[in-house]
Design a protein around this motif. Structure first.
Motif, mmCIF file in Angstrom:
data_model
loop_
_atom_site.group_PDB
_atom_site.id
_atom_site.type_symbol
_atom_site.label_atom_id
_atom_site.label_comp_id
_atom_site.label_asym_id
_atom_site.label_seq_id
_atom_site.Cartn_x
_atom_site.Cartn_y
_atom_site.Cartn_z
ATOM 1 N N ARG A 179 0.457 13.475 -4.813
ATOM 2 C CA ARG A 179 0.600 12.215 -5.535
ATOM 3 C C ARG A 179 -0.652 11.902 -6.361
ATOM 4 O O ARG A 179 -0.556 11.334 -7.451
ATOM 5 C CB ARG A 179 0.871 11.073 -4.556
ATOM 6 C CG ARG A 179 2.295 11.103 -4.036
ATOM 7 C CD ARG A 179 2.604 9.870 -3.211
ATOM 8 N NE ARG A 179 4.035 9.733 -3.013
ATOM 9 C CZ ARG A 179 4.593 8.740 -2.336
ATOM 10 N NH1 ARG A 179 3.838 7.800 -1.808
ATOM 11 N NH2 ARG A 179 5.896 8.673 -2.207
ATOM 12 N N TRP B 77 0.860 5.321 0.245
ATOM 13 C CA TRP B 77 0.013 6.443 0.654
ATOM 14 C C TRP B 77 -0.068 7.478 -0.458
ATOM 15 O O TRP B 77 0.954 7.838 -1.057
ATOM 16 C CB TRP B 77 0.560 7.106 1.924
ATOM 17 C CG TRP B 77 0.475 6.211 3.109
ATOM 18 C CD1 TRP B 77 1.509 5.642 3.780
ATOM 19 C CD2 TRP B 77 -0.714 5.772 3.760
ATOM 20 N NE1 TRP B 77 1.041 4.860 4.807
ATOM 21 C CE2 TRP B 77 -0.326 4.925 4.820
ATOM 22 C CE3 TRP B 77 -2.084 6.000 3.549
ATOM 23 C CZ2 TRP B 77 -1.248 4.303 5.657
ATOM 24 C CZ3 TRP B 77 -2.999 5.392 4.398
ATOM 25 C CH2 TRP B 77 -2.580 4.551 5.446
ATOM 26 N N ALA C 284 -8.589 6.078 2.430
ATOM 27 C CA ALA C 284 -8.000 5.483 3.634
ATOM 28 C C ALA C 284 -8.425 6.239 4.886
ATOM 29 O O ALA C 284 -9.052 5.704 5.775
ATOM 30 C CB ALA C 284 -6.489 5.447 3.530
ATOM 31 N N PHE C 285 -8.120 7.535 4.939
ATOM 32 C CA PHE C 285 -8.356 8.276 6.178
ATOM 33 C C PHE C 285 -8.417 9.763 5.891
ATOM 34 O O PHE C 285 -7.443 10.348 5.465
ATOM 35 C CB PHE C 285 -7.214 7.954 7.158
ATOM 36 C CG PHE C 285 -7.352 8.606 8.512
ATOM 37 C CD1 PHE C 285 -8.582 8.683 9.142
ATOM 38 C CD2 PHE C 285 -6.245 9.115 9.158
ATOM 39 C CE1 PHE C 285 -8.707 9.270 10.392
ATOM 40 C CE2 PHE C 285 -6.349 9.710 10.412
ATOM 41 C CZ PHE C 285 -7.592 9.789 11.029
ATOM 42 N N ALA C 286 -9.582 10.332 6.111
ATOM 43 C CA ALA C 286 -9.766 11.779 6.035
ATOM 44 C C ALA C 286 -9.246 12.375 4.727
ATOM 45 O O ALA C 286 -8.606 13.417 4.721
ATOM 46 C CB ALA C 286 -9.085 12.456 7.219
ATOM 47 N N ASN D 287 -1.280 11.265 -1.141
ATOM 48 C CA ASN D 287 -1.819 12.564 -0.720
ATOM 49 C C ASN D 287 -2.197 13.348 -1.981
ATOM 50 O O ASN D 287 -2.120 12.817 -3.102
ATOM 51 C CB ASN D 287 -0.821 13.308 0.172
ATOM 52 C CG ASN D 287 0.533 13.502 -0.493
ATOM 53 O OD1 ASN D 287 0.676 13.268 -1.704
ATOM 54 N ND2 ASN D 287 1.506 13.921 0.277
ATOM 55 N N GLU E 4 4.451 -4.928 4.683
ATOM 56 C CA GLU E 4 4.610 -3.740 5.515
ATOM 57 C C GLU E 4 6.092 -3.471 5.791
ATOM 58 O O GLU E 4 6.944 -4.328 5.569
ATOM 59 C CB GLU E 4 3.876 -3.924 6.845
ATOM 60 C CG GLU E 4 2.360 -4.159 6.712
ATOM 61 C CD GLU E 4 1.603 -2.965 6.139
ATOM 62 O OE1 GLU E 4 2.054 -1.814 6.314
ATOM 63 O OE2 GLU E 4 0.542 -3.177 5.500
ATOM 64 N N LEU F 128 -7.021 11.116 2.763
ATOM 65 C CA LEU F 128 -5.781 10.466 2.368
ATOM 66 C C LEU F 128 -6.162 9.131 1.729
ATOM 67 O O LEU F 128 -7.045 8.440 2.209
ATOM 68 C CB LEU F 128 -4.904 10.226 3.603
ATOM 69 C CG LEU F 128 -3.495 9.702 3.334
ATOM 70 C CD1 LEU F 128 -2.644 10.778 2.666
ATOM 71 C CD2 LEU F 128 -2.833 9.250 4.633
ATOM 72 N N ASN G 293 0.833 -1.206 0.000
ATOM 73 C CA ASN G 293 0.000 0.000 0.000
ATOM 74 C C ASN G 293 0.867 1.255 0.000
ATOM 75 O O ASN G 293 1.685 1.452 0.894
ATOM 76 C CB ASN G 293 -0.936 0.004 1.208
ATOM 77 C CG ASN G 293 -2.123 -0.922 1.013
ATOM 78 O OD1 ASN G 293 -2.694 -0.979 -0.087
ATOM 79 N ND2 ASN G 293 -2.497 -1.656 2.045
ATOM 80 N N LYS H 156 9.423 2.524 -1.318
ATOM 81 C CA LYS H 156 8.027 2.811 -1.648
ATOM 82 C C LYS H 156 7.917 4.014 -2.597
ATOM 83 O O LYS H 156 7.068 4.018 -3.488
ATOM 84 C CB LYS H 156 7.219 3.041 -0.362
ATOM 85 C CG LYS H 156 7.075 1.760 0.446
ATOM 86 C CD LYS H 156 6.259 1.950 1.705
ATOM 87 C CE LYS H 156 4.770 1.847 1.432
ATOM 88 N NZ LYS H 156 3.989 1.789 2.694
#
Ligand SMILES: [Zn+2]
Lengths: 100, 424
Positions: free
Chosen positions: A15, A10, A31-33, A12, A68, A35, A8, A75
């Motif tokens: 990107r 990230w 994913a979150f708020a 933003n 992970e 993001l 995965n 990444k």
């Protein structure tokens, strides 16, 4: 299609704009708020090679089935390859580049 | 000026600052080297962080703390502060009740220890009383079991004050200095935010919540005029680190950055720290934190879910409930209980589980996610994580953390300590 095991990345806003240009924005997931994340798929064979190449990385076989703890620069490189190659299936090329 | 500390007793300060006097006092004393934990606790005792304690606890106080959550004189006390020593060391250093020794740290004189008691104490009784378990996997229980054969009790006098290394030197204040600072700011009420974290917006909102609850019925005029009468003190706990924790420098600098970059006003927010090794004693540690912050001169203390807990040893709100059992007159600080803040996509903002009704849509601040975002250096939306905070975390990783904002073996081996003791 066979099951895949993602790395995965990230995503933003900065990107996301690059992915939009490459026509890949819709492959991202919330994913979150606001993001997002981009799941870059691996076969089990590729998972083994990635983990061997980067010993700090771990394959979470129990819960998320994701790779992970890859170093940041690795990444970053995976993301850059996705953008420059205009596709998400880049792990074979990535591994070849690293001689694995 | 004389200050009143925990238990309504005079705030303790047992520190000799005159070098000549210090050298005179330690003449002929046997030197006993101590490890970091004991050095920090000696420092904290001498400055009054643990007022009314004047030194390491004697057996009757440890026993009373375990059995009654109070010192022998009735003052509320929840965690024994002890000096452990092996039988062999007692022989080697010729330690006897009625004598004094010189505690040294990293080869330099630190404090005078007047030995008033030498004793043993049952570890299981202690563990069960303080931690609610005798499971050696609990880090506090493990610490208790690892203590050496015996304990020494008696008064501590600091004769060589610690020097703080940057950036900690900017944030170190003794209890007296905390009170003087609050006085200068004109704060009538101050609420403590206990932390070992780099703040995301969820933490920021906990502090806002605590500020509003603390300010409560007081006038808002001064606040509007630019000199608030209610403050938030972020009091970070700096002590033993475990691999994977945020590095101390990142914690303290990012907490202060919330003020520096205007997320809190200069007249509202301040950052400092207390030297303390977390015991993870959940409710008992919450009481201990309340005692320390009372001594710093705070009027209120915020407690969130799982305060100072570990694993599944405590219920999420055990650390709230314990305060209901303590008579109001016994603890001169008001607990402020807060609930979790999270991101709600429906509200489009960070909100509180006690207010928003879009439960199915909630996105919590997951530690794993935040950690992964920070590790990957991908700047998240400012709604959940402030860009300045993000930049400082990355800077701290380079400057203090050997490339990582999280504690690594390299940081444990070679990282800069918060303080040092110079030759006298
Ligand atoms: Zn909502």
């Amino acid at each position: 299609m066979a099951e895949t095991y993602p790395i995965n990345i990230w995503i933003n806003e900065e990107r996301y704009a690059k992915l939009q240009k490459a026509g890949l924005a819709e492959l991202t997931q919330d994913a979150f708020a606001g993001l997002k994340k981009l799941p870059v798929p691996n076969t089990m064979n590729q998972v083994d090679r990635v983990v061997k190449l980067f010993p700090k990385a771990k394959f979470d076989s129990a819960t998320t089935k994701t790779i992970e703890l890859l170093p940041k620069d690795v990444k970053d490189d995976i993301f850059d390859m996705v953008v420059s190659m205009g596709k998400i299936d880049i792990m074979e090329e990535f591994l070849k580049k690293h001689g694995a | 000026m004389e200050f009143i500390g925990h238990g309504g007793k005079k705030l303790v300060e047992r520190v000799v600052t005159d070098k000549k006097e210090a050298l005179n006092k330690i003449k002929g004393l046997k030197a006993v080297p101590v490890r970091r934990q004991l050095a920090t606790e000696a420092i904290s005792l001498a400055y009054g962080f643990f007022s009314p304690l004047e030194g390491f606890m004697k057996k009757n106080d440890v026993d009373s703390t375990c059995k009654n959550m109070a010192l022998v004189d009735g003052t509320v006390w929840s965690i024994p502060i002890v000096f452990d020593i092996s039988d062999q060391e007692i022989v080697d250093y010729g330690i006897k009740v009625g004598t004094s020794v010189l505690l040294t740290y990293e080869g330099n004189p630190l404090a005078i220890f007047e030995i008033e008691d030498i004793y043993a104490y049952d570890r299981d009784t202690w563990s069960q009383a303080v931690y609610g378990t005798t499971d050696s996997k609990h880090p506090g229980v493990k610490r208790t079991l690892d203590y050496k054969d015996k304990f020494l009790g008696g008064k501590i006098t600091l004769i060589n004050p610690p020097k703080f290394n940057p950036p900690f030197d900017q944030y170190w204040l003794t209890p007296k200095q905390h009170r003087e600072k609050f006085g200068q700011k004109g704060w009538k009420r101050v609420v403590a935010h206990q932390t070992r974290n780099v703040p995301h917006s969820g933490h920021e909102w906990l502090m806002k919540h605590a500020w509003m609850a603390t300010h409560a019925e007081m006038s808002m005029e001064e606040t509007e005029e630019g000199h608030a009468i209610t403050g938030v003190l972020v009091n970070a706990i700096i002590g033993e680190k475990r691999a994977g924790d945020y590095i101390d420098q990142a914690i303290i600098l990012t907490q202060d950055a919330l003020r520096k970059y205007g997320y809190f006003r200069d007249d509202v927010h301040m950052t400092s720290f207390t030297l303390w090794d977390m015991r993870y004693a959940g409710p008992k540690e919450a009481v201990h934190h309340a005692i320390i912050r009372t001594n710093l001169g705070l009027t209120h203390h915020m407690f969130g879910r799982d305060h100072a807990g570990v694993g599944t040893y405590y219920g999420s709100y055990d650390a709230h409930r314990i305060f209901n059992k303590i008579p109001k007159e016994k603890l001169n600080i008001t607990p402020i209980f807060v609930v979790e803040w999270l991101y709600c996509p429906h509200c489009g903002e960070v909100t509180c589980i006690g207010l928003c009704n879009h439960k199915k849509e909630w996105q919590g601040f997951s530690g794993t996610v935040i950690r992964s975002i920070i590790m990957d250096g991908v700047k998240p939306p400012r709604l959940i994580f402030r860009p300045e905070i993000f930049d400082i975390v990355q800077e701290c990783a380079e400057k203090y953390g050997f490339g990582s904002p999280f504690v690594t073996q390299e940081y444990l081996d070679k990282g800069t300590q918060a303080f040092r003791i110079d030759p006298l």
